[in-house]
Design an enzyme around this catalytic site. Structure first.
Site, PDB file in Angstrom:
ATOM      1  N   CYS A  55       0.820  -1.209   0.000  1.00  0.00           N
ATOM      2  CA  CYS A  55       0.000   0.000   0.000  1.00  0.00           C
ATOM      3  C   CYS A  55       0.855   1.260   0.000  1.00  0.00           C
ATOM      4  CB  CYS A  55      -0.946   0.006   1.195  1.00  0.00           C
ATOM      5  SG  CYS A  55      -0.103  -0.091   2.791  1.00  0.00           S
ATOM      6  N   GLY A 192     -12.902  -6.858   3.847  1.00  0.00           N
ATOM      7  CA  GLY A 192     -11.723  -7.602   3.425  1.00  0.00           C
ATOM      8  C   GLY A 192     -11.352  -8.613   4.503  1.00  0.00           C
TER       9      GLY A 192
END
Length: 423
Positions: A55, A192
């Protein structure tokens, strides 16, 4: 052999640009194949490659006989669908010792948004494993990464670089605690079921919220994670209808498009009668449409928004950073020494091949003499003399060739190679 790297991270590129170059783990193998195929076997044979994508960063590491940074840059820009000039303005390029130093610092947590965080090391190991399975990792990059893992281990063992580091998940809990007086009264939704959500759920569960739910595309995986925290699992398709139930939403999926849109959040706010919602988008690319942040009663944070929180306390670890840099410097020097030695490998192979040829010739000659009835002593004497003459012929020829200066230089070299005394 040369090593080069290029990439962009949380310090050089905004979130949305990083999102264009984010590769899920299952995308890396075909992406590596595309990259290596783009070089062409004639101009850049046997290019080694690995891609690290998290990320906070996307980085490409390559190794070959010749550095090809411009080509790699062009390929990456095309893969992300951006102009090369735009990519260059937000990216960094490194080669040889600089590339090694960067890899070692990344593995050790010195280049992370959270100084000293350990998650990046696992992500690097996953990326290397994928590259190796895809056949993209050769001996040079394998050495680079294995040494980076060893350096990272030494840094964490010998320094306090990871002591009291604030993770993204811990930062999210801290911010949520500033909005809600008592997190035990909140209902938390995690979108998620990957490693980051697992970590976030662990931190929030420690605060004993009123309810925990996991929304995931695969219900079975969501149920497995939810069972650990006494929560419920739901399908991702049910999220818009149930969004209003939750005070806190933490999302981190591998989706390439936002899965929580502005309209869904607006409807949730209306159903909640505008009671505030705390939302954290840890995904790259984004899971939550950026326009959501402009809504009243919505407190939306991205990975970049958490930077200020996680930077707190770093000043206390500067001494550990200095110690870590010394360890990394030693690792870089060791790797560059190994890389330099790799240049002599072809010569060593040629010398070994030549010696084997001489040995085979003299062995064949010795067998013939033995077959003719010559004594073993005479055959051994002839074989040793033949080998000696073959080994010394080139050196003697060089010693008698050229001008006085070249003969003197040759004499010094031969003395160093052949007249060394055993210690």
């Amino acid at each position: 052999m040369s090593v080069w790297a290029l990439g962009l991270n949380h310090t050089t590129a905004p979130l949305d640009l990083r999102g264009r170059f984010a590769f899920a783990l299952d995308q890396i193998a075909p992406t590596l194949h595309s990259l290596r195929s783009s070089f062409g076997s004639s101009s850049h044979p046997q290019v080694e490659a690995a891609i690290i994508s998290t990320c906070n960063r996307t980085e490409i590491y390559c190794a070959s006989e010749h550095i090809a940074l411009d080509h790699t840059f062009g390929w990456l820009a095309q893969s992300g669908g951006v102009a090369p000039a735009l990519l260059r303005s937000h990216a960094y390029t490194l080669h040889d010792d600089e590339a090694a130093r960067h890899a070692f610092r990344v593995a050790s947590g010195l280049d992370s948004m959270v100084l000293g965080e350990a998650q990046i090391l696992g992500q690097m190991k996953d990326a290397v494993r994928v590259a190796e399975t895809a056949g993209a990792l050769g001996s040079t990059l394998n050495q680079l990464f294995q040494r980076s893992f060893a350096v990272a281990k030494e840094v964490r063992t010998a320094t306090e670089i990871g002591a009291h580091s604030i993770s993204m998940a811990a930062a999210a809990v801290r911010l949520a605690g500033q909005l809600f007086e008592d997190l035990r009264t909140t209902r938390v939704l995690f979108v998620g079921a990957g490693e980051m959500i697992d970590l976030a759920a662990t931190h929030f569960a420690a605060k004993e919220p009123k309810a925990i739910a996991i929304a995931n595309r695969t219900l079975e995986r969501g149920e497995k994670l939810a069972s650990r925290f006494g929560g419920e699992a739901m399908r991702l398709a049910d999220l818009p209808a149930r969004l209003a139930e939750f005070d806190i939403v933490i999302s981190c999926t591998a989706s390439t498009l936002p899965i929580i849109g502005l309209g869904a959040v607006e409807r949730a706010l209306k159903a909640r009668k505008h009671r505030p919602m705390f939302m954290v988008d840890l995904a790259v690319p984004r899971d939550i449409e950026p326009e959501v942040k402009a809504l009243e009663d919505i407190y939306l944070y991205t990975v970049d928004d958490l930077a200020q929180v996680v930077q707190q306390g770093q000043a206390n670890r500067q001494a550990a950073v200095a110690q870590a840099e010394v360890i990394i410097d030693a690792g870089v020097q060791s790797f560059m020494h190994w890389l330099g030695q790799r240049g002599t490998v072809p010569l060593i192979q040629q010398l070994n091949a030549q010696a084997d040829e001489w040995r085979a010739t003299e062995m064949a000659r010795a067998r013939k003499l033995l077959a003719k009835g010559e004594s073993v002593e005479a055959v051994l004497e002839a074989m040793s003399r033949g080998l000696t003459q073959k080994m010394m012929h080139g050196a003697m020829a060089e010693l008698h060739a050229g001008d006085a200066a070249s003969r003197e230089q040759t004499a010094q070299t031969l003395s160093r190679l052949f007249l060394r005394k055993e210690r």
